[in-house]
Structures are given as structure tokens and as C-alpha cells.
Design a protein around this motif. Sequence first.
Motif, PDB file in Angstrom:
ATOM      1  N   ARG A 232       4.649   4.408   9.026  1.00 58.60           N
ATOM      2  CA  ARG A 232       4.917   4.816   7.637  1.00 58.60           C
ATOM      3  C   ARG A 232       5.112   6.334   7.579  1.00 58.60           C
ATOM      4  NH1 ARG A 232       1.122   1.128   8.305  1.00 58.60           N
ATOM      5  NH2 ARG A 232       1.321  -0.887   7.203  1.00 58.60           N
ATOM      6  N   PRO A 233       6.157   6.845   8.204  1.00 61.90           N
ATOM      7  CA  PRO A 233       6.359   8.296   8.282  1.00 61.90           C
ATOM      8  C   PRO A 233       6.562   8.951   6.920  1.00 61.90           C
ATOM      9  CG  PRO A 233       8.316   7.134   9.033  1.00 61.90           C
ATOM     10  CD  PRO A 233       7.242   6.105   8.901  1.00 61.90           C
ATOM     11  N   TRP A 234       6.961   8.168   5.912  1.00 65.60           N
ATOM     12  CA  TRP A 234       7.202   8.750   4.587  1.00 65.60           C
ATOM     13  C   TRP A 234       5.928   9.298   3.950  1.00 65.60           C
ATOM     14  CZ3 TRP A 234       7.611   3.477   5.613  1.00 65.60           C
ATOM     15  CH2 TRP A 234       6.630   2.655   5.054  1.00 65.60           C
TER      16      TRP A 234
ATOM     17  N   GLY B 151     -12.245  -0.495   3.005  1.00 63.80           N
ATOM     18  CA  GLY B 151     -11.845   0.201   1.796  1.00 63.80           C
ATOM     19  C   GLY B 151     -10.418  -0.153   1.414  1.00 63.80           C
ATOM     20  N   SER B 152      -9.838   0.614   0.501  1.00 65.10           N
ATOM     21  CA  SER B 152      -8.504   0.320  -0.023  1.00 65.10           C
ATOM     22  C   SER B 152      -7.577   1.515   0.123  1.00 65.10           C
ATOM     23  CB  SER B 152      -8.595  -0.077  -1.501  1.00 65.10           C
ATOM     24  OG  SER B 152      -9.404  -1.227  -1.668  1.00 65.10           O
ATOM     25  N   VAL B 153      -6.352   1.248   0.556  1.00 68.09           N
ATOM     26  CA  VAL B 153      -5.347   2.284   0.731  1.00 68.09           C
ATOM     27  C   VAL B 153      -4.194   2.004  -0.235  1.00 68.09           C
ATOM     28  CG1 VAL B 153      -4.011   3.599   2.418  1.00 68.09           C
ATOM     29  CG2 VAL B 153      -5.929   2.180   3.186  1.00 68.09           C
ATOM     30  N   VAL B 154      -3.789   3.007  -0.986  1.00 66.83           N
ATOM     31  CA  VAL B 154      -2.706   2.868  -1.954  1.00 66.83           C
ATOM     32  C   VAL B 154      -1.548   3.751  -1.513  1.00 66.83           C
ATOM     33  CG1 VAL B 154      -2.036   3.043  -4.383  1.00 66.83           C
ATOM     34  CG2 VAL B 154      -4.414   2.500  -3.781  1.00 66.83           C
ATOM     35  N   PHE B 155      -0.356   3.157  -1.401  1.00 65.42           N
ATOM     36  CA  PHE B 155       0.807   3.931  -0.970  1.00 65.42           C
ATOM     37  C   PHE B 155       2.076   3.220  -1.425  1.00 65.42           C
ATOM     38  CE2 PHE B 155      -0.586   1.089   2.376  1.00 65.42           C
ATOM     39  CZ  PHE B 155       0.567   0.427   2.755  1.00 65.42           C
ATOM     40  N   ARG B 156       3.187   3.930  -1.356  1.00 65.72           N
ATOM     41  CA  ARG B 156       4.479   3.365  -1.753  1.00 65.72           C
ATOM     42  C   ARG B 156       5.064   2.531  -0.619  1.00 65.72           C
ATOM     43  NH1 ARG B 156       3.693   8.006  -4.303  1.00 65.72           N
ATOM     44  NH2 ARG B 156       3.878   7.911  -6.581  1.00 65.72           N
ATOM     45  N   ASP B 157       5.736   1.467  -1.002  1.00 65.76           N
ATOM     46  CA  ASP B 157       6.205   0.487  -0.033  1.00 65.76           C
ATOM     47  C   ASP B 157       7.663   0.738   0.353  1.00 65.76           C
ATOM     48  OD1 ASP B 157       6.260  -1.804   1.551  1.00 65.76           O
ATOM     49  OD2 ASP B 157       6.908  -3.075  -0.111  1.00 65.76           O
ATOM     50  N   TYR B 158       7.870   1.042   1.633  1.00 63.81           N
ATOM     51  CA  TYR B 158       9.217   1.138   2.194  1.00 63.81           C
ATOM     52  C   TYR B 158       9.240   0.329   3.482  1.00 63.81           C
ATOM     53  CZ  TYR B 158       9.424   5.206  -0.943  1.00 63.81           C
ATOM     54  OH  TYR B 158       9.368   6.033  -2.036  1.00 63.81           O
ATOM     55  N   GLU B 159      10.410   0.184   4.069  1.00 63.02           N
ATOM     56  CA  GLU B 159      10.516  -0.580   5.314  1.00 63.02           C
ATOM     57  C   GLU B 159       9.711   0.093   6.417  1.00 63.02           C
ATOM     58  OE1 GLU B 159      14.448  -1.361   6.622  1.00 63.02           O
ATOM     59  OE2 GLU B 159      14.962  -2.638   4.911  1.00 63.02           O
ATOM     60  N   LEU B 160       8.921  -0.703   7.116  1.00 62.81           N
ATOM     61  CA  LEU B 160       8.132  -0.166   8.224  1.00 62.81           C
ATOM     62  C   LEU B 160       9.050   0.307   9.340  1.00 62.81           C
ATOM     63  CD1 LEU B 160       5.233  -2.787   8.438  1.00 62.81           C
ATOM     64  CD2 LEU B 160       5.163  -0.511   7.413  1.00 62.81           C
ATOM     65  N   VAL B 161       8.592   1.324  10.053  1.00 67.35           N
ATOM     66  CA  VAL B 161       9.379   1.928  11.127  1.00 67.35           C
ATOM     67  C   VAL B 161       8.792   1.531  12.471  1.00 67.35           C
ATOM     68  CG1 VAL B 161       9.972   4.141  12.210  1.00 67.35           C
ATOM     69  CG2 VAL B 161      10.096   3.893   9.718  1.00 67.35           C
TER      70      VAL B 161
END
Length: 288
Positions: free
Chosen positions: A273-275, A210-220
Motif C-alpha cells: 500500500r505505497p499510497w 486493533g483497527s487500521v483505517v485507510f483508503r482502498d486502492y489496488e494492492l501493489v
Amino acid sequence: MANSKFEYVRNFETPDPLLPNTWVVVRVDGRAFTKMCAKYNFEKPNDRRALDLMNTAAKAVVADLPEITLAYGVSDEYSFVFHKSCNLFDRRASKLVSTVVSTFTSHYVFSWSTHFPDTPLSFPLPTFDGRAVCYPSVQNLRDYLSWRQVDCHINNLYNTTFWTLIQSGGLDNKEAEKALAGTLAADKNEILFSRFSINYNNEPEIFRKGSVVFRDYELVDPGSNNIAQTIDSVAEPIKQSKTQAENDKKRRAKARILVEHLDIIKDDFWDRRPWILSNKPGKIPKET
């Protein structure tokens, strides 16, 4: 609004606020999409154009509503997750659902010609329905999303095997159904591999996951902090001033939105992706 003798009719409006301090999932589903797939001759078992169109519409919804932390889609459905601290529209179910559904539908119809340039839309046009469900804990939310992704895998494995038996094996629909009756996942994998030299694990991830949509920030790096503490503690709303909250909302609105095809059942997706759970914007990735 001016006062008048007719204003009493407002008393018939029923308030419908969703439970506070809970995760809200608005799920959008296609209406009569089986007929639509036949009408527009969608490819079987998966039509990449149709899935990309769903993702385009979902991405537009996430961009339009910064309060959405994550969206997950498969086939003709999409689930949009609002953070537990969200107070958009005072958490009124009717407003949240109608806004998501109408925004999704309008972008789906608007973007149709981009993904199906040689197949113009005609009446009846595509429509979607929606519902809102509250989940009290992070575990409940993750279990819901895991359920949808497992469902994606189960359905896609069946459909891939079913249509391969028809398209490459020469069976008709009833014969294919009979051949798959009572089979387990291992049996379907064996049919695909032994009879058609198809390794299911090599099928495109968009079909399998499937597909996941999320905002892109630096990975932790999960080992560099305490994000793996109790899964609910990271999602507790942070006390902020109105200005800070508005600034975070603006940062979310400016972040790049990704559409990925990842495993969201395992912890790694969430730990890095804790955000998504905290709703606190991360660091914008450096351009390469």
C-alpha cells in the motif's frame, strides 16, 4: 474584520505551527472511560459494540479530512496520521487537534444509538482529549504505530486472561491479579489453553491487532517496483501544480475507506500500500 481600538488583543494569540516536513500524529483518547465502561456495562474483556463505534467515528474523521493517510485505533484511543507534506490549517497544532477531536467526538455521540440501540446516552456524555506529535522519519512513524499495536497485544492478552480467570475460573479481581503477577506472554497463553481450552491466536483479530483505517486502492506487488528502496524516499512530497494537488485531494476524498485488522508492524502492509506513505492516490479497485 473591522479595525477597532480593541483589535490589539489579537497580539496575545500565540502561533503554534508544528515542525514542517514531519509526520503529524493526532492521538485521541477517551476521558474517564473506565467510569463510562462501568456506567454502560461494557462487556469484558472487550465489547465489540464499543470498538465498532470507535471505528465508525474514526472512519468519519478520515472521510472528512483527506489529508489523513492512516488511522490506527485500539480500546478508547485513535491515532490519525497526517502526511509530512500536509499544510492543513498551516499546520497549527491547536487547529489540527481541535478539529480531529471535535469531529471524532461528534460522530461518536451521533452514532452511539446505532451501536447501542437499547442503551441511550445520558450525562455526563463521552468526551475525548487529544495531542499532536511530530515524527521526522518514516521509521519513527512506523515505530510509533508498532508501539501502539504491540501495546494492543500486550494489554489484550492480559485482559483476556484476567477476565477469563474471573468469569470462567471463579476468581475475584485480587486473586486474578495475584495469579498473573510476574507472568510472561507464554504463561498467559498456557493458562488460557490448559485451564480453559482457549487458543489466544483464535481470538478475533480486532481484539488482538486493533483497527487500521485507510483508503482502498489496488494492492501493489512489492516485487514489481522499487517501493522497498529507502523507506523515506517514497514519502518525499511530489512536486505538483496547485491543480494536480487539488485533483489528488478530490481522488482521495472519493476513495472507499476501509477498516481492517491487520499487522502493521511487518513490511508487507506498507509495501503493498505505497499510497499511505507517498500520499499519491493509487488505482481504484475494479468492482467484482
